[in-house]
Design a protein around this motif. Structure first.
Motif, mmCIF file in Angstrom:
data_model
loop_
_atom_site.group_PDB
_atom_site.id
_atom_site.type_symbol
_atom_site.label_atom_id
_atom_site.label_comp_id
_atom_site.label_asym_id
_atom_site.label_seq_id
_atom_site.Cartn_x
_atom_site.Cartn_y
_atom_site.Cartn_z
ATOM 1 N N TYR A 145 -9.254 -0.682 5.813
ATOM 2 C CA TYR A 145 -8.820 0.045 4.622
ATOM 3 C C TYR A 145 -9.945 0.106 3.592
ATOM 4 O O TYR A 145 -10.756 -0.817 3.508
ATOM 5 N N PRO A 146 -9.959 1.156 2.759
ATOM 6 C CA PRO A 146 -10.912 1.194 1.649
ATOM 7 C C PRO A 146 -10.347 0.427 0.463
ATOM 8 O O PRO A 146 -9.384 0.871 -0.161
ATOM 9 N N ARG A 147 -10.909 -0.728 0.170
ATOM 10 C CA ARG A 147 -10.398 -1.578 -0.903
ATOM 11 C C ARG A 147 -11.564 -2.211 -1.667
ATOM 12 O O ARG A 147 -12.306 -3.008 -1.108
ATOM 13 N N GLY A 148 -11.680 -1.838 -2.889
ATOM 14 C CA GLY A 148 -12.737 -2.385 -3.721
ATOM 15 C C GLY A 148 -12.699 -1.733 -5.079
ATOM 16 O O GLY A 148 -12.005 -0.738 -5.307
ATOM 17 N N GLU A 149 -13.445 -2.293 -5.996
ATOM 18 C CA GLU A 149 -13.462 -1.793 -7.365
ATOM 19 C C GLU A 149 -13.941 -0.345 -7.408
ATOM 20 O O GLU A 149 -14.988 -0.003 -6.863
ATOM 21 N N GLY A 150 -13.147 0.502 -8.037
ATOM 22 C CA GLY A 150 -13.523 1.899 -8.196
ATOM 23 C C GLY A 150 -13.297 2.769 -6.985
ATOM 24 O O GLY A 150 -13.678 3.939 -6.977
ATOM 25 N N ILE A 151 -12.639 2.230 -5.941
ATOM 26 C CA ILE A 151 -12.410 2.983 -4.707
ATOM 27 C C ILE A 151 -10.975 3.501 -4.680
ATOM 28 O O ILE A 151 -10.027 2.741 -4.891
ATOM 29 N N ASP A 152 -10.806 4.777 -4.419
ATOM 30 C CA ASP A 152 -9.484 5.376 -4.269
ATOM 31 C C ASP A 152 -8.969 5.054 -2.865
ATOM 32 O O ASP A 152 -9.538 5.526 -1.875
ATOM 33 N N PRO A 153 -7.897 4.244 -2.744
ATOM 34 C CA PRO A 153 -7.422 3.827 -1.416
ATOM 35 C C PRO A 153 -6.845 4.955 -0.573
ATOM 36 O O PRO A 153 -6.642 4.780 0.624
#
Length: 260
Positions: free
Chosen positions: A145-153
């Motif tokens: 999954y895309p998970r991190g600060e400033g990332i749109d999941p």
């Protein structure tokens, strides 16, 4: 790779090329959550409902797999973290491919959070797992999954990047978030050589969940689903999974599936 092919037959429906996987690994990260208090019962409900496979951590395999209901595929989850950690996106390995083989697993799964602070460590660890899976003929499900600060999941670009990373690492199956749009998701699945499953996320209404699944499969090119809380937290998990299987494998309209 005959070992992988044989084991994948226990997870993928040979007629539809699709699968219904029910992850039950949430207790490690979230504790004693609703729906997973009586593991033998929920596993029996899931298997009787017609799901293709379940995902368990190694210590829970003995709690009821293949002791109740019809036979069902077993995917042993190798990585974990807890919600008590300041960085719950940091996954570490808690099991090995060889341990999973000893438990009778049909596949193993690992989790990567792309964009998280410890992304590089997770990628490195999954690289080692992939090598072991090739050695032992064990199918590999990568949950990414895309998970991190400033990332749109839900960003199609970010989810597409996740799918490509999993494919490049040697995944045989990929679980990721649905973009919410079948056109953008179809672009992602069309560019991938292995089956892509959509994650369920938090619990939604029965009809809403089934309509999303049908859209992702028929229009978005998804090869199935991996629904955890959206299945085992239902009032009647067995009946919901029966309806889910009607949609995934029987191409039924969600309203008709619920009536059946």
């Amino acid at each position: 790779m005959i070992g992988k092919a044989i084991r994948l037959e226990r997870i993928m429906n040979r007629n539809t090329g699709r699968t219904v996987v029910i992850p039950l690994d949430h207790g490690f990260s979230m504790g004693q959550i609703e729906g997973l208090g009586d593991m033998p019962k929920i596993i029996a409900d899931i298997s009787d409902g017609g799901a293709n496979a379940i995902v368990l951590h190694k210590g829970m395999v003995k709690a009821g797999h293949r002791k109740h209901g019809r036979d069902i595929g077993l995917i042993v989850h190798l990585s974990a973290s807890t919600s008590l950690n300041p960085d719950p996106n940091d996954k570490v390995m808690v099991c090995t491919v060889e341990e999973a083989i000893a438990l009778g697993a049909d596949a193993v799964s690992v989790h990567i959070n792309l964009g998280a602070p410890h992304e590089s460590k997770m990628i490195e660890e999954v690289g080692r797992v992939s090598r072991e899976c090739t050695k032992w003929g064990m199918p590999l499900l990568i949950m990414i999954y895309p998970r991190g600060e400033g990332i749109d999941p839900k960003s199609p670009q970010a989810i597409g990047h996740c799918v490509r990373v999993a494919e490049e690492l040697g995944a045989d199956l990929i679980k990721t978030s649905y973009t919410g749009d079948p056109v953008s998701f179809k672009k992602i699945t069309s560019a991938c050589s292995v089956p892509v499953l959509i994650a369920g996320g938090e619990k939604a209404a029965d009809l809403e969940s089934l309509e999303t699944v049908r859209e992702a499969i028929t229009k978005g090119g998804a090869a199935g689903v991996a629904l955890g809380r959206n299945s085992f937290q239902r009032e009647n998990p067995k009946e919901f999974i029966q309806a889910l299987c009607c949609v995934v494998h029987g191409n039924k309209d969600p309203r008709e599936a619920l009536k059946l």
